[in-house]
Design an enzyme around this catalytic site. Sequence first.
Site, PDB file in Angstrom:
ATOM      1  N   ASP A 187       0.854  -1.278  -0.013  1.00 16.21           N
ATOM      2  CA  ASP A 187      -0.069  -0.022  -0.091  1.00 16.21           C
ATOM      3  C   ASP A 187       0.706   1.167  -0.040  1.00 16.21           C
ATOM      4  OD1 ASP A 187      -1.949  -1.895   0.394  1.00 16.21           O
ATOM      5  OD2 ASP A 187      -2.658  -1.110   1.940  1.00 16.21           O
ATOM      6  N   TYR A 239       2.035   2.379  -3.409  1.00 18.03           N
ATOM      7  CA  TYR A 239       0.847   2.824  -4.025  1.00 18.03           C
ATOM      8  C   TYR A 239       0.554   4.323  -3.622  1.00 18.03           C
ATOM      9  CZ  TYR A 239      -3.683   3.613  -5.951  1.00 18.03           C
ATOM     10  OH  TYR A 239      -4.620   4.321  -6.587  1.00 18.03           O
ATOM     11  N   SER A 272     -35.898  -5.771 -17.407  1.00 20.21           N
ATOM     12  CA  SER A 272     -35.946  -6.477 -16.012  1.00 20.21           C
ATOM     13  C   SER A 272     -35.674  -7.985 -16.498  1.00 20.21           C
ATOM     14  CB  SER A 272     -37.109  -6.214 -15.407  1.00 20.21           C
ATOM     15  OG  SER A 272     -38.288  -6.559 -15.911  1.00 20.21           O
ATOM     16  N   ILE A 273     -35.690  -8.817 -15.828  1.00 23.45           N
ATOM     17  CA  ILE A 273     -35.635 -10.164 -16.008  1.00 23.45           C
ATOM     18  C   ILE A 273     -36.654 -10.957 -15.233  1.00 23.45           C
ATOM     19  CG2 ILE A 273     -33.845 -10.370 -13.912  1.00 23.45           C
ATOM     20  CD1 ILE A 273     -32.353 -12.324 -15.681  1.00 23.45           C
ATOM     21  N   LYS A 303     -27.069 -13.963  -8.604  1.00 27.13           N
ATOM     22  CA  LYS A 303     -27.862 -12.738  -8.509  1.00 27.13           C
ATOM     23  C   LYS A 303     -27.744 -11.822  -7.378  1.00 27.13           C
ATOM     24  CE  LYS A 303     -32.814 -11.338  -9.642  1.00 27.13           C
ATOM     25  NZ  LYS A 303     -32.584 -10.100  -8.696  1.00 27.13           N
TER      26      LYS A 303
HETATM   27  S1  IVH Z   1     -29.298  -9.508 -16.126  1.00 25.25           S
HETATM   28  C1  IVH Z   1     -31.763  -8.621 -19.768  1.00 25.25           C
HETATM   29  N1  IVH Z   1     -27.596 -10.744 -14.156  1.00 25.25           N
HETATM   30  O1  IVH Z   1     -31.673  -8.245 -11.122  1.00 25.25           O
HETATM   31  C2  IVH Z   1     -31.206  -9.054 -18.273  1.00 25.25           C
HETATM   32  N2  IVH Z   1     -29.424  -8.916 -13.494  1.00 25.25           N
HETATM   33  O2  IVH Z   1     -34.314  -7.581 -13.156  1.00 25.25           O
HETATM   34  C3  IVH Z   1     -30.545  -7.795 -17.269  1.00 25.25           C
HETATM   35  N3  IVH Z   1     -29.386  -8.724 -11.234  1.00 25.25           N
HETATM   36  O3  IVH Z   1     -32.286  -5.138 -10.826  1.00 25.25           O
HETATM   37  C4  IVH Z   1     -30.370  -8.439 -15.894  1.00 25.25           C
HETATM   38  N4  IVH Z   1     -27.634  -9.625 -10.505  1.00 25.25           N
HETATM   39  O4  IVH Z   1     -29.764  -5.368 -11.292  1.00 25.25           O
HETATM   40  C5  IVH Z   1     -28.578  -9.910 -14.639  1.00 25.25           C
HETATM   41  N5  IVH Z   1     -26.103 -11.527 -12.660  1.00 25.25           N
HETATM   42  C6  IVH Z   1     -27.150 -10.901 -12.966  1.00 25.25           C
HETATM   43  C7  IVH Z   1     -27.970 -10.064 -11.958  1.00 25.25           C
HETATM   44  C8  IVH Z   1     -29.016  -9.238 -12.310  1.00 25.25           C
HETATM   45  C9  IVH Z   1     -28.401  -8.954 -10.234  1.00 25.25           C
HETATM   46  C10 IVH Z   1     -30.574  -7.522 -10.839  1.00 25.25           C
HETATM   47  C11 IVH Z   1     -30.666  -6.494 -11.835  1.00 25.25           C
HETATM   48  C12 IVH Z   1     -31.908  -6.128 -12.029  1.00 25.25           C
HETATM   49  C13 IVH Z   1     -32.553  -7.323 -11.710  1.00 25.25           C
HETATM   50  C14 IVH Z   1     -33.050  -8.065 -12.933  1.00 25.25           C
END
Ligand code: IVH
Length: 698
Positions: free
Chosen positions: A48, A51, A97-98, A136
């Site tokens: 450190d 750096y 969203s997913i 996730k």
């Molecule tokens: S992919 C088109 N991958 O989960 C796909 N999302 O609705 C777009 N999230 O709030 C999302 N980990 O921020 C993806 N490994 C991951 C994720 C992730 C967390 C969150 C994202 C969003 C929600 C998905």
Amino acid sequence: MAENIDLFASPAAGDAPQDAATEVQALRAQLLQWAHEYYVQDAPSVPDGEYDRVYQRLEALEKAHPELHSADSPTQRVIGAILDGLTPVRHAVPMLSIRTETDNEASGAQAFDARIRKELGLDATDPAVEYVAEPKFDGLAMNLRYEAGRLVQATTRGDGEVGEDVTHNIRTIRQIPLQLRPDAGAPPVLEVRGEVYMRRDAFDALNRKQEAAGGKTFVNPRNAAAGAVRQLDSSITAQRPLSFFAYGVGEVTPAAQGGMQWDSHYAMLMQLRAWGFPVAPQVCVAKGAEELVAFHQRMGAERANLGYEIDGVVYKVNSRALQQELGFVSREPRWAVAHKYPAQEMVTRLEGIDVQVGRTGKLTPVARLAPVFVGGVTVTNATLSNVFDIRKKGVRVGDDVIVRRAGDVIPEVAGRVPGERAQYVPNFAMPRQCPVCGSDVVREKGEANHRCTGGLFCVAQRKEAILHYAHRRAMDIEGLGDKLVDQLVDSGVIRSLPDLYKLGIATLSGLDRMAEKSAQNVLAALESSKKTSLARFLLGLGIRHVGESTAKDLAKHFGVMDAIMDASVEDLLQVNDVGPVVANSLHTFFAQPHNREVVEQLRAAGVHWDEAVPAEKPAQILAGMTVVLTGTLPTMGRDEAKDLLEAAGAKVSGSVSKKTHYLVAGADAGSKLTKAQELGVTVLDEAAMLRLLQNGAP
Ligand code: IVH
């Protein structure tokens, strides 16, 4: 390249600007590399201090040459910009969203794979579909826009179409490169998408800091991260360390000629990693449903031990071609799904607050909750450490509260759902009597916890009390250990200490793992414990704050048990080394009739010791008199005089009042003498004091 630079050189006046520019560039590149190793790869290659030294050199150069300023410089992380409000920004490519797989079990992964195969028209003879499996992350989605390799804008997801500009704050996140790693060839526009989150340790530290400052604490790392990201003042964000994981891209140019430089999701993630973004180490390619299920289970087991929170896993079809074929339904890609774990946080009603008594007498409030499924189990109780914890969280009976159960940790009430109460509900108050035994409940000054004073009498404290009584340095009952005490108390055989002496061979040898021989040994140890000393007996009673040396002092001072039991707090304060805390503890203990009864029963069972009434004190010739000392006495020190007066029963006070009987004045007596003369207090010299001590009159 940095090796050739003299890092110790200071920016000399007259440096050709060209040289400074070259050096600044080289230093920035070096720091960028080191920061990447440190923050992203978790593998620093220099200490450190090294750096810091290079960093300071760069800072000095930039100060000397303001024309070399660059917003991408590693020195520009904390810019301290304060905004009036956050600016809305329309996303170049919507932030989708997913879909969430509703089935939390392993079958959720199978259902997703089956759906994908069906949509792709595959049958049982076709090979397994290749996926990428990712954690996730439980934070907030972020879009990072790089133009010509430089971070130009960071935006929150917002409603997916329009987010908010939080660039000033995102620049404080060390894991986010301000500049793509130059060796990896940057496209003109690159939008990186991922999750900003707060590590658990950073969250705990932040809450401790907030608490110490009397500020509000955060319910969970996600809320803390969201709060930090939306600050208007980035210096506040900088104090709330955030982290980042990349998991996708938004706009990328050139979008023409076949689009991007990768044909699979995994290749894209690896390219992001090469550009300097953190990509979660668990991310992997998984073939078919079976490997998805395995990933789901593996991450589920790892979840509690990660340094950050995840609320599930995400499966994505790996091939970009197949992704395009699958397309979208409404606003969600068909090629990805979130497979969640049972929520670790849920909202439920606080139906009541019970009080539990622990082994040491500590009273713990326990939340009684409307049953709620959280962290994979149905929870009906959760701890609320103490009254202050309840006040701090502001929860009252009838509130909707957030219950958290993470991993195998005991469920806790994290806070209340904000909102008005329909009616007034009083704050929780600790009961004044122990809910188990009815003894008085006390809380000592400066302590957060309430305690039952029932001691020996309180069932909840019985086991601890018995083990303490049997301790080698107390009653020394060999063989009466943890396991045996558990059995004796749980079976109801021993309800209080005196029951120990009622134990017979039949009862003892009937217990688990208790051979007749060991039963006999325990009985013999009990028998020989009856002949003891007052100090050991006192210690054995397990009175709070009464350790071995206090027990000895008490025994020496009072000599007999009854005197100790009947002593007032003032009497107790006369004992060597006994202060108000110990005196009050003893007094409260013996004020409980149950405790006195236990002492009587133990004596009746044959426990005995030599009682020695301490030698009669010399006649208290000056009892009831108040004396003040002032000035220098001819032959005697002040302390010596004080000891003599006190030994004769006088109270030696520091100031003269109407109640003072005598002022003993030596040479150079000052204001006390004047005051005594004003008040008509008799003034004595040393000789007169000695006559007073001898005869009771000067
Ligand atoms: S992919 C088109 N991958 O989960 C796909 N999302 O609705 C777009 N999230 O709030 C999302 N980990 O921020 C993806 N490994 C991951 C994720 C992730 C967390 C969150 C994202 C969003 C929600 C998905």
